[in-house]
Design a protein around this motif. Structure first.
Motif, PDB file in Angstrom:
ATOM      1  N   TYR A   2      51.392 -18.181  15.804  1.00 54.78           N
ATOM      2  CA  TYR A   2      52.340 -17.653  16.773  1.00 54.78           C
ATOM      3  C   TYR A   2      53.051 -16.426  16.207  1.00 54.78           C
ATOM      4  O   TYR A   2      53.429 -16.429  15.053  1.00 54.78           O
ATOM      5  CB  TYR A   2      53.417 -18.701  17.068  1.00 54.78           C
ATOM      6  CG  TYR A   2      53.066 -19.585  18.223  1.00 54.78           C
ATOM      7  CD1 TYR A   2      53.791 -19.509  19.403  1.00 54.78           C
ATOM      8  CD2 TYR A   2      52.009 -20.467  18.139  1.00 54.78           C
ATOM      9  CE1 TYR A   2      53.461 -20.307  20.469  1.00 54.78           C
ATOM     10  CE2 TYR A   2      51.685 -21.272  19.195  1.00 54.78           C
ATOM     11  CZ  TYR A   2      52.416 -21.199  20.363  1.00 54.78           C
ATOM     12  OH  TYR A   2      52.088 -21.982  21.416  1.00 54.78           O
ATOM     13  N   PRO A   3      53.282 -15.431  17.041  1.00 58.88           N
ATOM     14  CA  PRO A   3      54.152 -14.341  16.610  1.00 58.88           C
ATOM     15  C   PRO A   3      55.583 -14.865  16.459  1.00 58.88           C
ATOM     16  O   PRO A   3      55.919 -15.914  17.013  1.00 58.88           O
ATOM     17  CB  PRO A   3      54.090 -13.336  17.752  1.00 58.88           C
ATOM     18  CG  PRO A   3      52.950 -13.742  18.601  1.00 58.88           C
ATOM     19  CD  PRO A   3      52.752 -15.199  18.392  1.00 58.88           C
ATOM     20  N   MET A  31      53.942  -2.217  23.804  1.00 57.08           N
ATOM     21  CA  MET A  31      52.666  -2.918  23.778  1.00 57.08           C
ATOM     22  C   MET A  31      51.775  -2.413  24.897  1.00 57.08           C
ATOM     23  O   MET A  31      52.148  -2.455  26.065  1.00 57.08           O
ATOM     24  CB  MET A  31      52.886  -4.425  23.923  1.00 57.08           C
ATOM     25  CG  MET A  31      51.587  -5.216  23.844  1.00 57.08           C
ATOM     26  SD  MET A  31      51.850  -6.992  23.954  1.00 57.08           S
ATOM     27  CE  MET A  31      52.483  -7.342  22.311  1.00 57.08           C
ATOM     28  N   GLY A  32      50.608  -1.884  24.535  1.00 57.78           N
ATOM     29  CA  GLY A  32      49.627  -1.475  25.539  1.00 57.78           C
ATOM     30  C   GLY A  32      48.682  -2.644  25.735  1.00 57.78           C
ATOM     31  O   GLY A  32      49.048  -3.690  26.248  1.00 57.78           O
ATOM     32  N   GLY A  33      47.443  -2.510  25.238  1.00 58.89           N
ATOM     33  CA  GLY A  33      46.496  -3.620  25.306  1.00 58.89           C
ATOM     34  C   GLY A  33      46.839  -4.732  24.328  1.00 58.89           C
ATOM     35  O   GLY A  33      46.399  -5.859  24.480  1.00 58.89           O
ATOM     36  N   GLY A  34      47.578  -4.372  23.282  1.00 61.72           N
ATOM     37  CA  GLY A  34      48.000  -5.357  22.284  1.00 61.72           C
ATOM     38  C   GLY A  34      46.894  -5.790  21.337  1.00 61.72           C
ATOM     39  O   GLY A  34      47.065  -6.728  20.562  1.00 61.72           O
ATOM     40  N   GLN A  35      45.738  -5.114  21.381  1.00 56.13           N
ATOM     41  CA  GLN A  35      44.605  -5.588  20.591  1.00 56.13           C
ATOM     42  C   GLN A  35      44.764  -5.342  19.080  1.00 56.13           C
ATOM     43  O   GLN A  35      44.061  -5.951  18.272  1.00 56.13           O
ATOM     44  CB  GLN A  35      43.294  -4.986  21.112  1.00 56.13           C
ATOM     45  CG  GLN A  35      43.023  -5.342  22.561  1.00 56.13           C
ATOM     46  CD  GLN A  35      42.908  -6.844  22.790  1.00 56.13           C
ATOM     47  OE1 GLN A  35      41.937  -7.474  22.398  1.00 56.13           O
ATOM     48  NE2 GLN A  35      43.923  -7.452  23.398  1.00 56.13           N
ATOM     49  N   ILE A  38      49.098  -7.483  18.661  1.00 56.37           N
ATOM     50  CA  ILE A  38      49.212  -8.952  18.702  1.00 56.37           C
ATOM     51  C   ILE A  38      48.642  -9.596  17.419  1.00 56.37           C
ATOM     52  O   ILE A  38      49.310 -10.447  16.829  1.00 56.37           O
ATOM     53  CB  ILE A  38      48.601  -9.529  20.001  1.00 56.37           C
ATOM     54  CG1 ILE A  38      49.468  -9.078  21.195  1.00 56.37           C
ATOM     55  CG2 ILE A  38      48.545 -11.061  19.959  1.00 56.37           C
ATOM     56  CD1 ILE A  38      48.948  -9.470  22.559  1.00 56.37           C
ATOM     57  N   PRO A  39      47.449  -9.189  16.957  1.00 54.10           N
ATOM     58  CA  PRO A  39      46.989  -9.757  15.675  1.00 54.10           C
ATOM     59  C   PRO A  39      47.979  -9.518  14.527  1.00 54.10           C
ATOM     60  O   PRO A  39      48.205 -10.406  13.712  1.00 54.10           O
ATOM     61  CB  PRO A  39      45.672  -9.019  15.408  1.00 54.10           C
ATOM     62  CG  PRO A  39      45.167  -8.655  16.757  1.00 54.10           C
ATOM     63  CD  PRO A  39      46.397  -8.363  17.580  1.00 54.10           C
ATOM     64  N   LYS A  42      50.808 -11.921  15.002  1.00 56.47           N
ATOM     65  CA  LYS A  42      50.423 -13.300  14.678  1.00 56.47           C
ATOM     66  C   LYS A  42      50.399 -13.523  13.171  1.00 56.47           C
ATOM     67  O   LYS A  42      50.758 -14.587  12.687  1.00 56.47           O
ATOM     68  CB  LYS A  42      49.043 -13.608  15.281  1.00 56.47           C
ATOM     69  CG  LYS A  42      49.083 -13.785  16.796  1.00 56.47           C
ATOM     70  CD  LYS A  42      47.701 -13.805  17.403  1.00 56.47           C
ATOM     71  CE  LYS A  42      46.978 -15.109  17.148  1.00 56.47           C
ATOM     72  NZ  LYS A  42      45.662 -15.138  17.844  1.00 56.47           N
ATOM     73  N   LEU A  43      49.969 -12.508  12.442  1.00 58.94           N
ATOM     74  CA  LEU A  43      49.950 -12.612  10.978  1.00 58.94           C
ATOM     75  C   LEU A  43      51.316 -12.318  10.374  1.00 58.94           C
ATOM     76  O   LEU A  43      51.473 -12.323   9.159  1.00 58.94           O
ATOM     77  CB  LEU A  43      48.898 -11.652  10.390  1.00 58.94           C
ATOM     78  CG  LEU A  43      47.441 -11.967  10.738  1.00 58.94           C
ATOM     79  CD1 LEU A  43      46.536 -10.791  10.388  1.00 58.94           C
ATOM     80  CD2 LEU A  43      46.965 -13.220  10.016  1.00 58.94           C
TER      81      LEU A  43
END
Lengths: 289, 159
Positions: A2-3, A31-35, A38-39, A42-43
């Motif tokens: 989880y972020p 945040m655009g696509g978050g690709q 988001i990772p 999450k890390l």
């Protein structure tokens, strides 16, 4: 995974988004696509307090063919850039680069502007926009300004974009007679490249005229191989000239050892890719060296 | 701070109050109890979590549930609503799976490919599936399955 918790904003217009940025400064992240984002969240590499999701601002999702230039809105998905016909015809390096980014699932979500604004030296699109001489349009509450792509990438994950600005669009000039392509070498499908190379040049059939070369993943940011370009300008189109330029470009790269290879290996890859990119592009115009 | 999120999943409208940091895959698996969508790597690498978001295959472990607000989601359960989907039948027939963990993602990616390109070449299939990892099959039988699925779908005329 989880972020870390954050406050979520989902503005429906650019003005509203800019207000949120203005108010929250460095604690806000677009945040655009978050690709990529988001990772990283999450890390827990990053943990922004405010996420400004611009996905509802549909006015930022467009490609406009204006004849002498093509304007791409920041929210345009890579999958759409890949398939846009006018880009294929006029500035093919852009869709050719787009289709090599990550994998189809990521490109369905990932955005054109995000790949550039993120400032990741391993991202592919910066090299392609840089060689085309694109301008990056950044908007804040006080208005829009245009930055030459060459001056946009400052350092790893650091661009000329200010805290209160949104990368709004990218203006790509349509330069007649220019050829070139983007190629990368991957360890496995969908990975970042060991290195990537963008070349874009004009010629009169016998001699190179205006040559531009940019390198991905071999330095703190995308690298413009200026010395290699200067060497090649006005040279006769020969295998030797291309080979020499590829060696100069390799010297200009600043790779470091990591899981994708050693420094010396990456330098060899750069030189190989520069040669290959020129040879592929010249073959198509029938002036094979 | 929790927020309300509503979307259409497999044709049904759902609404929940969630933390904004909840990932779409967790929303689908934990809130909706639709466990056909798998978490493989949780680092955006493997594609086992692929779902259709407004018709496009995306990685649900790399999207926030709140980003799907107002959107249409289709999971593997949605594809098999009217009985096994031809793509599923093809994967069974051609042994396109061994352990089955990657299969929902493979089928979602194949679905997007076949809806826009009913008769893809092997090269096109390989490209379309390049975001989905399989550690068992070596991919050969998966490619065969997609080829067979395209044939089934063209003859059955099912979407």
């Amino acid at each position: 995974m989880y972020p870390k918790d954050f406050e979520y904003h989902s503005p429906e217009g650019i003005e509203e988004a800019l207000n949120i940025l203005e108010k929250n400064g460095s604690e806000a992240k677009i945040m655009g696509g978050g690709q990529s984002l988001i990772p990283m969240m999450k890390l827990r590499i990053v943990a922004p307090k405010h996420i400004v999701d611009i996905n509802k601002i549909s006015s930022l999702d467009f490609i406009k063919d204006e004849g002498k230039r093509i304007v791409i809105g920041t929210l345009t998905r890579m999958a759409d850039v890949e398939k846009y016909e006018a880009l294929r015809k006029k500035v093919r390096i852009i869709p050719e680069c787009a289709e090599q980014i990550a994998d189809p699932l990521v490109r369905n979500m990932g955005t054109f502007g995000g790949n550039i604004a993120h400032g990741d030296p391993n991202n592919d699109m910066p090299a392609a926009v840089l060689v085309t001489g694109a301008r990056i349009v950044c908007r804040s509450k006080s208005g829009a300004r245009e930055i030459e792509a060459r001056n946009f990438f400052v350092d790893t994950f650091t661009t000329a974009l200010k805290e209160n600005e949104i990368l709004e669009s990218v203006v790509i000039p349509v330069s007649r007679g220019y050829k070139g392509t983007y190629i990368k070498m991957e360890r496995i499908a969908g990975d970042y490249g060991i290195a990537g190379v963008a070349v874009w040049f004009s010629s009169d059939g016998e001699r190179f005229r205006d040559c531009r070369i940019a390198l991905t993943g071999v330095g703190p940011t995308v690298i413009y191989a200026e010395k290699a370009c200067n060497y090649l300008n006005d040279q006769r189109i020969t295998r030797e000239a291309i080979k020499r330029a590829s060696e100069v470009a390799s010297q200009e790269s600043k790779p470091s050892d990591d899981l994708r290879g050693s420094e010396s290996f990456k330098r060899k890859v750069v030189s190989l890719l520069v040669r290959r990119a020129f040879e592929v592009s010249l073959k198509e115009v029938g002036s094979e060296p | 701070m929790k927020v309300k999120v509503s979307m259409v999943v497999n044709g049904e409208k759902v609404e929940r109050v969630v933390q904004p940091r909840m990932l779409l895959v967790d929303f689908i698996r934990r809130e909706l109890r639709l466990t056909g969508t798998h978490v493989g790597c949780d680092t955006s690498s493997c594609g086992a979590c692929a779902v259709l978001l407004n018709g496009r295959a995306v990685k649900s472990c790399t999207i926030l549930a709140v980003q799907a607000e107002g959107k249409e989601i289709v999971t593997i359960e949605g594809l098999s609503k009217g009985g096994m989907h031809p793509i599923q039948k093809a994967f069974v027939e051609k042994q396109g799976l061994q352990c089955g963990y990657c299969t929902p993602g493979m089928i979602i990616s194949s679905y997007q490919l076949l809806s826009s390109n009913p008769n893809p070449s092997e090269e096109e299939i390989r490209k379309a599936l390049s975001g989905n990892l399989c550690r068992c099959t070596g991919y050969k039988t998966i490619i065969d399955s997609v080829k067979y699925a395209s044939k089934l779908m063209r003859t059955e005329k099912r979407k």
